[in-house]
Design a protein around this motif. Structure first.
Motif, PDB file in Angstrom:
ATOM      1  N   MET A  49      -3.525  76.106  93.715  1.00  0.00           N
ATOM      2  CA  MET A  49      -2.072  76.101  93.716  1.00  0.00           C
ATOM      3  C   MET A  49      -1.534  74.688  93.501  1.00  0.00           C
ATOM      4  SD  MET A  49       0.812  77.705  93.939  1.00  0.00           S
ATOM      5  CE  MET A  49       0.485  79.322  94.536  1.00  0.00           C
ATOM      6  N   GLU A  50      -2.182  73.707  94.105  1.00  0.00           N
ATOM      7  CA  GLU A  50      -1.740  72.320  93.951  1.00  0.00           C
ATOM      8  C   GLU A  50      -1.697  71.917  92.472  1.00  0.00           C
ATOM      9  OE1 GLU A  50      -0.790  70.166  96.400  1.00  0.00           O
ATOM     10  OE2 GLU A  50      -1.134  71.622  97.994  1.00  0.00           O
ATOM     11  N   ASN A  51      -2.709  72.325  91.727  1.00  0.00           N
ATOM     12  CA  ASN A  51      -2.755  71.996  90.297  1.00  0.00           C
ATOM     13  C   ASN A  51      -1.602  72.638  89.542  1.00  0.00           C
ATOM     14  OD1 ASN A  51      -5.044  70.452  90.607  1.00  0.00           O
ATOM     15  ND2 ASN A  51      -6.437  72.103  90.048  1.00  0.00           N
ATOM     16  N   TYR A  52      -1.289  73.878  89.879  1.00  0.00           N
ATOM     17  CA  TYR A  52      -0.180  74.569  89.219  1.00  0.00           C
ATOM     18  C   TYR A  52       1.152  73.871  89.506  1.00  0.00           C
ATOM     19  CZ  TYR A  52      -3.353  78.494  88.342  1.00  0.00           C
ATOM     20  OH  TYR A  52      -4.384  79.279  87.918  1.00  0.00           O
ATOM     21  N   LEU A  53       1.329  73.467  90.753  1.00  0.00           N
ATOM     22  CA  LEU A  53       2.559  72.769  91.118  1.00  0.00           C
ATOM     23  C   LEU A  53       2.660  71.432  90.386  1.00  0.00           C
ATOM     24  CD1 LEU A  53       2.645  73.561  94.935  1.00  0.00           C
ATOM     25  CD2 LEU A  53       4.150  74.493  93.161  1.00  0.00           C
ATOM     26  N   GLN A  54       1.537  70.760  90.213  1.00  0.00           N
ATOM     27  CA  GLN A  54       1.520  69.496  89.473  1.00  0.00           C
ATOM     28  C   GLN A  54       1.907  69.732  88.010  1.00  0.00           C
ATOM     29  OE1 GLN A  54       1.181  66.423  90.668  1.00  0.00           O
ATOM     30  NE2 GLN A  54       1.500  65.594  88.631  1.00  0.00           N
ATOM     31  N   VAL A  55       1.411  70.817  87.429  1.00  0.00           N
ATOM     32  CA  VAL A  55       1.741  71.139  86.039  1.00  0.00           C
ATOM     33  C   VAL A  55       3.236  71.450  85.914  1.00  0.00           C
ATOM     34  CG1 VAL A  55       1.386  72.818  84.173  1.00  0.00           C
ATOM     35  CG2 VAL A  55      -0.584  71.913  85.433  1.00  0.00           C
ATOM     36  N   LEU A  56       3.792  72.174  86.874  1.00  0.00           N
ATOM     37  CA  LEU A  56       5.231  72.456  86.849  1.00  0.00           C
ATOM     38  C   LEU A  56       6.033  71.158  86.931  1.00  0.00           C
ATOM     39  CD1 LEU A  56       5.567  75.606  89.157  1.00  0.00           C
ATOM     40  CD2 LEU A  56       5.759  75.517  86.657  1.00  0.00           C
ATOM     41  N   GLU A  57       5.601  70.262  87.803  1.00  0.00           N
ATOM     42  CA  GLU A  57       6.305  68.990  87.951  1.00  0.00           C
ATOM     43  C   GLU A  57       6.224  68.164  86.665  1.00  0.00           C
ATOM     44  OE1 GLU A  57       6.776  65.332  91.122  1.00  0.00           O
ATOM     45  OE2 GLU A  57       5.015  66.615  91.249  1.00  0.00           O
ATOM     46  N   GLU A  58       5.051  68.104  86.060  1.00  0.00           N
ATOM     47  CA  GLU A  58       4.895  67.376  84.800  1.00  0.00           C
ATOM     48  C   GLU A  58       5.759  67.989  83.701  1.00  0.00           C
ATOM     49  OE1 GLU A  58       0.692  67.280  83.956  1.00  0.00           O
ATOM     50  OE2 GLU A  58       0.268  66.114  85.758  1.00  0.00           O
ATOM     51  N   SER A  59       5.832  69.310  83.688  1.00  0.00           N
ATOM     52  CA  SER A  59       6.676  69.983  82.707  1.00  0.00           C
ATOM     53  C   SER A  59       8.136  69.586  82.877  1.00  0.00           C
ATOM     54  CB  SER A  59       6.522  71.503  82.839  1.00  0.00           C
ATOM     55  OG  SER A  59       7.402  72.179  81.982  1.00  0.00           O
ATOM     56  N   LEU A  60       8.590  69.512  84.126  1.00  0.00           N
ATOM     57  CA  LEU A  60       9.977  69.105  84.385  1.00  0.00           C
ATOM     58  C   LEU A  60      10.220  67.662  83.966  1.00  0.00           C
ATOM     59  CD1 LEU A  60      10.597  70.921  87.758  1.00  0.00           C
ATOM     60  CD2 LEU A  60      11.829  71.308  85.621  1.00  0.00           C
ATOM     61  N   TYR A  61       9.260  66.774  84.214  1.00  0.00           N
ATOM     62  CA  TYR A  61       9.392  65.385  83.746  1.00  0.00           C
ATOM     63  C   TYR A  61       9.557  65.352  82.223  1.00  0.00           C
ATOM     64  CZ  TYR A  61       8.293  62.891  88.089  1.00  0.00           C
ATOM     65  OH  TYR A  61       8.327  62.364  89.343  1.00  0.00           O
ATOM     66  N   LEU A  71       4.271  79.985  83.673  1.00  0.00           N
ATOM     67  CA  LEU A  71       3.450  79.536  84.796  1.00  0.00           C
ATOM     68  C   LEU A  71       4.108  79.898  86.121  1.00  0.00           C
ATOM     69  CD1 LEU A  71       1.019  78.126  85.973  1.00  0.00           C
ATOM     70  CD2 LEU A  71       2.196  75.937  85.639  1.00  0.00           C
ATOM     71  N   TYR A  72       5.402  79.659  86.234  1.00  0.00           N
ATOM     72  CA  TYR A  72       6.099  79.987  87.473  1.00  0.00           C
ATOM     73  C   TYR A  72       5.982  81.483  87.763  1.00  0.00           C
ATOM     74  CZ  TYR A  72       9.624  80.567  91.048  1.00  0.00           C
ATOM     75  OH  TYR A  72      10.263  80.900  92.220  1.00  0.00           O
ATOM     76  N   GLY A  73       6.100  82.306  86.736  1.00  0.00           N
ATOM     77  CA  GLY A  73       5.964  83.750  86.912  1.00  0.00           C
ATOM     78  C   GLY A  73       4.607  84.140  87.473  1.00  0.00           C
ATOM     79  N   HIS A  74       3.576  83.405  87.083  1.00  0.00           N
ATOM     80  CA  HIS A  74       2.220  83.703  87.566  1.00  0.00           C
ATOM     81  C   HIS A  74       2.003  83.290  89.022  1.00  0.00           C
ATOM     82  CE1 HIS A  74       0.680  85.154  83.821  1.00  0.00           C
ATOM     83  NE2 HIS A  74       0.886  84.014  83.187  1.00  0.00           N
ATOM     84  N   ILE A  75       2.689  82.256  89.474  1.00  0.00           N
ATOM     85  CA  ILE A  75       2.424  81.749  90.828  1.00  0.00           C
ATOM     86  C   ILE A  75       3.557  82.015  91.817  1.00  0.00           C
ATOM     87  CG2 ILE A  75       0.906  79.944  89.934  1.00  0.00           C
ATOM     88  CD1 ILE A  75       3.192  77.937  90.642  1.00  0.00           C
ATOM     89  N   LYS A  76       4.619  82.627  91.372  1.00  0.00           N
ATOM     90  CA  LYS A  76       5.804  82.806  92.207  1.00  0.00           C
ATOM     91  C   LYS A  76       5.488  83.482  93.547  1.00  0.00           C
ATOM     92  CE  LYS A  76      10.393  84.833  92.168  1.00  0.00           C
ATOM     93  NZ  LYS A  76      11.386  85.573  91.387  1.00  0.00           N
ATOM     94  N   GLU A  77       4.756  84.579  93.515  1.00  0.00           N
ATOM     95  CA  GLU A  77       4.475  85.301  94.752  1.00  0.00           C
ATOM     96  C   GLU A  77       3.634  84.458  95.711  1.00  0.00           C
ATOM     97  OE1 GLU A  77       3.055  89.306  94.253  1.00  0.00           O
ATOM     98  OE2 GLU A  77       4.463  89.641  92.603  1.00  0.00           O
ATOM     99  N   GLN A  78       2.616  83.791  95.188  1.00  0.00           N
ATOM    100  CA  GLN A  78       1.780  82.929  96.027  1.00  0.00           C
ATOM    101  C   GLN A  78       2.603  81.777  96.600  1.00  0.00           C
ATOM    102  OE1 GLN A  78      -1.212  82.248  92.883  1.00  0.00           O
ATOM    103  NE2 GLN A  78      -2.698  82.461  94.555  1.00  0.00           N
ATOM    104  N   ARG A 104       5.326  79.235 101.317  1.00  0.00           N
ATOM    105  CA  ARG A 104       6.531  78.384 101.240  1.00  0.00           C
ATOM    106  C   ARG A 104       6.467  77.174 102.178  1.00  0.00           C
ATOM    107  NH1 ARG A 104      11.576  80.910  99.730  1.00  0.00           N
ATOM    108  NH2 ARG A 104      12.372  79.123  98.670  1.00  0.00           N
ATOM    109  N   GLU A 105       6.046  77.376 103.400  1.00  0.00           N
ATOM    110  CA  GLU A 105       5.979  76.257 104.354  1.00  0.00           C
ATOM    111  C   GLU A 105       4.887  75.266 103.971  1.00  0.00           C
ATOM    112  OE1 GLU A 105       8.024  75.268 106.880  1.00  0.00           O
ATOM    113  OE2 GLU A 105       9.283  76.837 106.017  1.00  0.00           O
ATOM    114  N   LYS A 106       3.772  75.778 103.525  1.00  0.00           N
ATOM    115  CA  LYS A 106       2.650  74.916 103.151  1.00  0.00           C
ATOM    116  C   LYS A 106       3.014  74.003 101.987  1.00  0.00           C
ATOM    117  CE  LYS A 106      -2.151  75.107 101.644  1.00  0.00           C
ATOM    118  NZ  LYS A 106      -3.294  75.951 101.323  1.00  0.00           N
TER     119      LYS A 106
END
Length: 119
Positions: free
Chosen positions: A1-13, A67-74, A79-81
């Motif tokens: 999950m951490e990698n996916y979040l990093q990819v989302l952040e890079e995409s936003l940059y 990507l967000y669609g694939h990880i949204k539920e997880q 959410r807290e983590k």
């Protein structure tokens, strides 16, 4: 999950970078149109360049959404983590939306890709 979040952040940059380049092109187009005589070649070049950037932005948008669609539920389940990463993403999304509004962009395909009509 951490990698996916990093990819989302890079995409936003990347999206914010492209948005900034589009903003610069808009300013350049205004300069071109306010100069006498108007350089149609320079304006056409800026339109072409803006089209390339819009295509790039569209691809980034599609990739982000997929990507967000694939990880949204997880992501929602953890959410807290992932709260710090979610907050960082939300801030970048807010900056992205502000930039779009600043340029008056609602839907990408309609943004100044054509020469203005002469009166």
């Amino acid at each position: 999950m951490e990698n996916y979040l990093q990819v989302l952040e890079e995409s936003l940059y990347k999206k914010l970078d492209v948005l900034g380049r589009i903003e610069s092109l808009c300013a350049r187009q205004e300069q071109i149109l306010s100069s006498e005589p108007v350089s149609e070649e320079a304006f056409d070049d800026s339109i072409e360049e803006k089209g390339v950037l819009i295509d790039e932005l569209t691809k980034l948008d599609e990739g982000f959404e997929t990507l967000y669609g694939h990880i949204k539920e997880q992501l929602m389940a953890g959410r807290e983590k992932y709260k710090p990463q979610i907050n960082a993403l939300q801030k970048k999304i807010a900056a992205w939306l502000f930039g779009r509004r600043k340029l008056g962009i609602k839907n990408w395909p309609g943004i100044i890709l054509q020469k203005p009509k002469r009166i």
